[in-house]
Motif scaffolding. Sequence first.
Motif, short mmCIF file in Angstrom:
data_model
loop_
_atom_site.label_atom_id
_atom_site.label_comp_id
_atom_site.label_asym_id
_atom_site.label_seq_id
_atom_site.Cartn_x
_atom_site.Cartn_y
_atom_site.Cartn_z
N PRO A 139 0.82 -1.22 0.00
CA PRO A 139 0.00 0.00 0.00
C PRO A 139 0.85 1.26 0.00
O PRO A 139 0.79 2.08 0.91
N LYS A 142 -1.05 4.80 -0.84
CA LYS A 142 -1.69 5.28 0.38
C LYS A 142 -0.65 5.77 1.39
O LYS A 142 -0.83 6.80 2.04
N ARG A 145 0.59 9.16 -0.07
CA ARG A 145 -0.44 10.20 -0.17
C ARG A 145 -1.01 10.56 1.20
O ARG A 145 -1.32 11.72 1.46
N GLU A 146 -1.14 9.56 2.07
CA GLU A 146 -1.75 9.81 3.37
C GLU A 146 -0.74 9.65 4.51
O GLU A 146 -0.62 10.53 5.36
N GLY A 147 -0.01 8.55 4.53
CA GLY A 147 0.92 8.32 5.64
C GLY A 147 2.02 9.37 5.71
O GLY A 147 2.41 9.79 6.79
N ALA A 149 1.70 12.37 4.35
CA ALA A 149 1.05 13.62 3.91
C ALA A 149 1.62 14.87 4.57
O ALA A 149 1.48 15.97 4.04
N ALA A 150 2.25 14.71 5.73
CA ALA A 150 2.75 15.89 6.45
C ALA A 150 4.11 16.35 5.95
O ALA A 150 4.60 17.39 6.37
N ASN A 151 4.70 15.58 5.05
CA ASN A 151 6.09 15.82 4.66
C ASN A 151 6.26 16.54 3.34
O ASN A 151 5.49 16.32 2.40
N ARG A 152 7.29 17.33 3.25
CA ARG A 152 7.83 17.67 1.95
C ARG A 152 8.64 16.45 1.53
O ARG A 152 9.57 16.06 2.24
N VAL A 153 8.25 15.86 0.42
CA VAL A 153 8.94 14.64 0.00
C VAL A 153 10.25 15.03 -0.67
O VAL A 153 10.27 15.87 -1.58
N ALA A 215 3.99 12.23 -5.12
CA ALA A 215 5.00 12.74 -4.19
C ALA A 215 5.15 14.26 -4.30
O ALA A 215 5.31 14.94 -3.29
N PRO A 329 -12.78 9.93 0.81
CA PRO A 329 -12.74 10.76 -0.41
C PRO A 329 -11.35 11.18 -0.84
O PRO A 329 -11.09 12.35 -1.07
N GLY A 334 -3.56 12.95 -4.62
CA GLY A 334 -3.32 13.66 -3.37
C GLY A 334 -3.79 15.10 -3.37
O GLY A 334 -3.95 15.70 -2.31
N LEU A 335 -3.95 15.67 -4.55
CA LEU A 335 -4.39 17.07 -4.68
C LEU A 335 -5.50 17.12 -5.72
O LEU A 335 -5.59 16.26 -6.58
N LEU B 22 6.88 21.50 12.26
CA LEU B 22 6.39 20.87 11.03
C LEU B 22 5.24 21.69 10.43
O LEU B 22 5.22 21.99 9.23
N ASN B 26 6.12 23.13 6.76
CA ASN B 26 5.44 22.46 5.64
C ASN B 26 4.03 23.00 5.42
O ASN B 26 3.18 22.30 4.87
N GLU B 29 2.54 22.73 1.75
CA GLU B 29 2.21 21.35 1.36
C GLU B 29 0.95 20.88 2.08
O GLU B 29 0.08 20.24 1.49
N ILE B 30 0.89 21.17 3.37
CA ILE B 30 -0.22 20.66 4.17
C ILE B 30 -1.53 21.32 3.75
O ILE B 30 -2.56 20.65 3.62
N ARG B 33 -2.63 19.66 0.52
CA ARG B 33 -3.07 18.27 0.64
C ARG B 33 -4.30 18.13 1.51
O ARG B 33 -5.14 17.26 1.27
N PRO B 139 3.84 4.84 8.82
CA PRO B 139 2.36 4.80 8.80
C PRO B 139 1.84 3.37 8.81
O PRO B 139 1.16 2.95 7.89
N LYS B 142 -2.18 2.86 9.58
CA LYS B 142 -2.91 3.09 8.33
C LYS B 142 -2.68 1.94 7.35
O LYS B 142 -3.61 1.48 6.69
N VAL B 318 0.89 14.74 12.45
CA VAL B 318 0.29 15.66 11.49
C VAL B 318 -0.41 14.90 10.35
O VAL B 318 -1.40 15.37 9.79
N ALA B 319 0.07 13.69 10.03
CA ALA B 319 -0.67 12.87 9.05
C ALA B 319 -2.09 12.61 9.56
O ALA B 319 -3.06 12.66 8.79
N ARG B 326 -9.21 16.30 6.01
CA ARG B 326 -9.82 15.80 4.77
C ARG B 326 -11.19 15.18 5.01
O ARG B 326 -11.88 14.81 4.04
#
Lengths: 435, 435
Positions: A139, A142, A145-147, A149-153, A215, A329, A334-335, B22, B26, B29-30, B33, B139, B142, B318-319, B326
């Motif tokens: 996964p 997921k 996109r979600e796990g 999600a708080a990061n700048r990749v 990402a 949803p 992711g966006l 964070l 970020n 980004e946050i 997303r 994650p 999740k 934050v995730a 969302r």
Amino acid sequence: MTQELRIALAGLGTVGTGVVRLLEENADEIRARAGRDIRITAVSARDRTRDRGIDIASYAWEDEMAQLAARSDVDVVVELVGGSDGPALALARGALEGGKHLVTANKAMIAHHGAELAAQAEQAGVSLQFEAAVAGGIPVLKGLREGAAANRVERVYGILNGTSNYILSAMEKTGRDFTDILADAQELGYAEADPTFDIEGVDAAHKLAILAAIAFGTRPDFGAVETGGISGVRAADIAQADALGYVIRLIGMTDCAAGEDGKPRLFQRVQPYLVPKSHPLAAVDGPTNAVVVEGNFAGRLLFQGAGAGDGPTASAVVADLVDIARGNPAAPFGLPVASLASSSPADTAERRNRAYLRFVVSDRPGVMAELTAAMRDAGVSIESLIQHGKPEEAGDVLVAIVTHEGPERTVSDALAALAQSDCIAEPPLVLRVLG
Amino acid sequence: MTQELRIALAGLGTVGTGVVRLLEENADEIRARAGRDIRITAVSARDRTRDRGIDIASYAWEDEMAQLAARSDVDVVVELVGGSDGPALALARGALEGGKHLVTANKAMIAHHGAELAAQAEQAGVSLQFEAAVAGGIPVLKGLREGAAANRVERVYGILNGTSNYILSAMEKTGRDFTDILADAQELGYAEADPTFDIEGVDAAHKLAILAAIAFGTRPDFGAVETGGISGVRAADIAQADALGYVIRLIGMTDCAAGEDGKPRLFQRVQPYLVPKSHPLAAVDGPTNAVVVEGNFAGRLLFQGAGAGDGPTASAVVADLVDIARGNPAAPFGLPVASLASSSPADTAERRNRAYLRFVVSDRPGVMAELTAAMRDAGVSIESLIQHGKPEEAGDVLVAIVTHEGPERTVSDALAALAQSDCIAEPPLVLRVLG
């Protein structure tokens, strides 16, 4: 939410039959977790009568796949036909047009048409999900996109093609050459009769384009993936790499930085890399997939598992169905599609890394001087050099060079200078060292 | 959905300040997303004036943490105080009572009171999320709850405590003994001044109880986790394991099967295991965490990353906030609380595995005969036996035995028979081999 979620299944190959089996075998777990039943109502495939080891008598049958999208007893169309265009794409468009959710394992279609389909899904207010398109049962979409999600990749890279990884790790274990192992892999079912997409990096490039989009919030740009495969890797390269502390793995790698105009410059490359033996990806062998996500807060996350196969792929398809049943949803990339940036390909000339260069050269005096002079003149600094083969023998010998870190431009310059040399017996192999 | 999500932060230790940093670093980004801003409105901590390297002047300050739950400008309370009961639990209950979402990194509180809090959240129609409580930035909750949602989970196991893993892998690399390495780890900040929870397996047991509940749809039952730690592992054990092809890792392991009455029997164990060097967990060293989820369709999924630290833990917190922003309505344990089954602990007597037994025995004639006779009489079949130490020296020697696969009962019987023997100098160490 207590109404059942009704599925139409297009394609009853190994993954399709896997989905049928999974929904049956795990029906209790799925009902409990999804909050409602997930039930197949209609199916379509090329051949109605083929024995697949499953009973499809209770599902409505459509000869014309496209008809699945028109049925009133269907909430989600699951497309498992494959191919970037053609019937799969027609079905996908039709399903979304008809206001149905779409779940697909079709990496080629998403890599090529993902943004268009996501926009259509958004407009129709339905879900588009494709977890199974990347890294089989893992996964990772997921997770990204979600796990994460708080990061700048910062970058995403990994082993995205099980066939190539199977072949490379078998070459590593046996010392045998590519063509031998490929033939074995075909016999064992790890490689297809026409293995081009797998061994030339195209399959991995499809997956990489999808990962990159999620990402970095960019539109998928498959056409810009620099794509290479493993067919040029020899047993001797693996032996050299081993001697230097590396294994060779086909890696998809992506990162993204703003250009001078503020617009994203997307780096996307699929190529065999030299992976340090201490790196978690070095231990990934056989048809396994593994993806590393580096985030500015999470650090290095690794997701690993089976990259293909009916069970794992069905697991990912049905996870998407459970998400839809739960009313989750998630935006496919992711966006919202309108927020996905258009990127330009990154300029790799100044990209700094260490390179592995392997030459096949005539075994005669002056060759090494010519090679090393070309390196020096281009500004390539040599970290180690191994001349492979017995110099007293007649014929060609291998020379392997690992460079110090430097801009890719310098390596290209050195190779250009050597292109006309009559001491180079065949085009050199250029790989990078995973850093 | 375009309104900002307003956060109250309880606790400004390393994780709390990480969350503040964070959300600031970020923010772009946050926002993209999550579809809206996530903004801290109020904070509470023990000391208002301590320099934390962040500016908290723009947030409302509450001296009494519990007051955060009563504020009208707060949508989500983030609890980062710790402790299974006391102020953390009071705040959690107060927040949910007040109709606020709750995000927490508090594994002890969730392991002890998770079901109660989840029920309260359900009734109030708000979210309870605790991704950061298990395996830091990975994650994995999740991944298990959503990514593996289509699977009957067969077992979940992994390296859940970074401190223990740091110590074991440092012992492995240096050959030094536990107490030495622990002192180093404390100096380097990898172990706390009172390391009991980490090295005795309690921290891992908290996490395991949470993983088990999600994996098997049971109520968390921390009290039933069979908990052991690494303080009894000697350098000699690691050396023996190495000679036999294993490393030693502190593993949390859980599986679940229906008992004769149809009710779930939950196996939960935290203990050092012998891990075959070819297993992906053997390569996990330092303070890294890694969790394996085995599903009946997905096969073996591995999630790996940093198990602690301000950045990774903040990433997970934050995730969860992004998920709430969302509008993702995930049930904390994957099922409605009323559907979570009550389990009984599994009977381990008939559980089959291979065991590692290490004895410290007097170095005198007849000892080996007594040991091996006890094994034979109990039905334990010996696969390999190493007598460590120089037999000509006076004093005690180590004897390490790896058994063939057999029921745990037989090993217990053998040890019971030897309990009164005057040739056994100290209680034996009993580990299992990861199979």
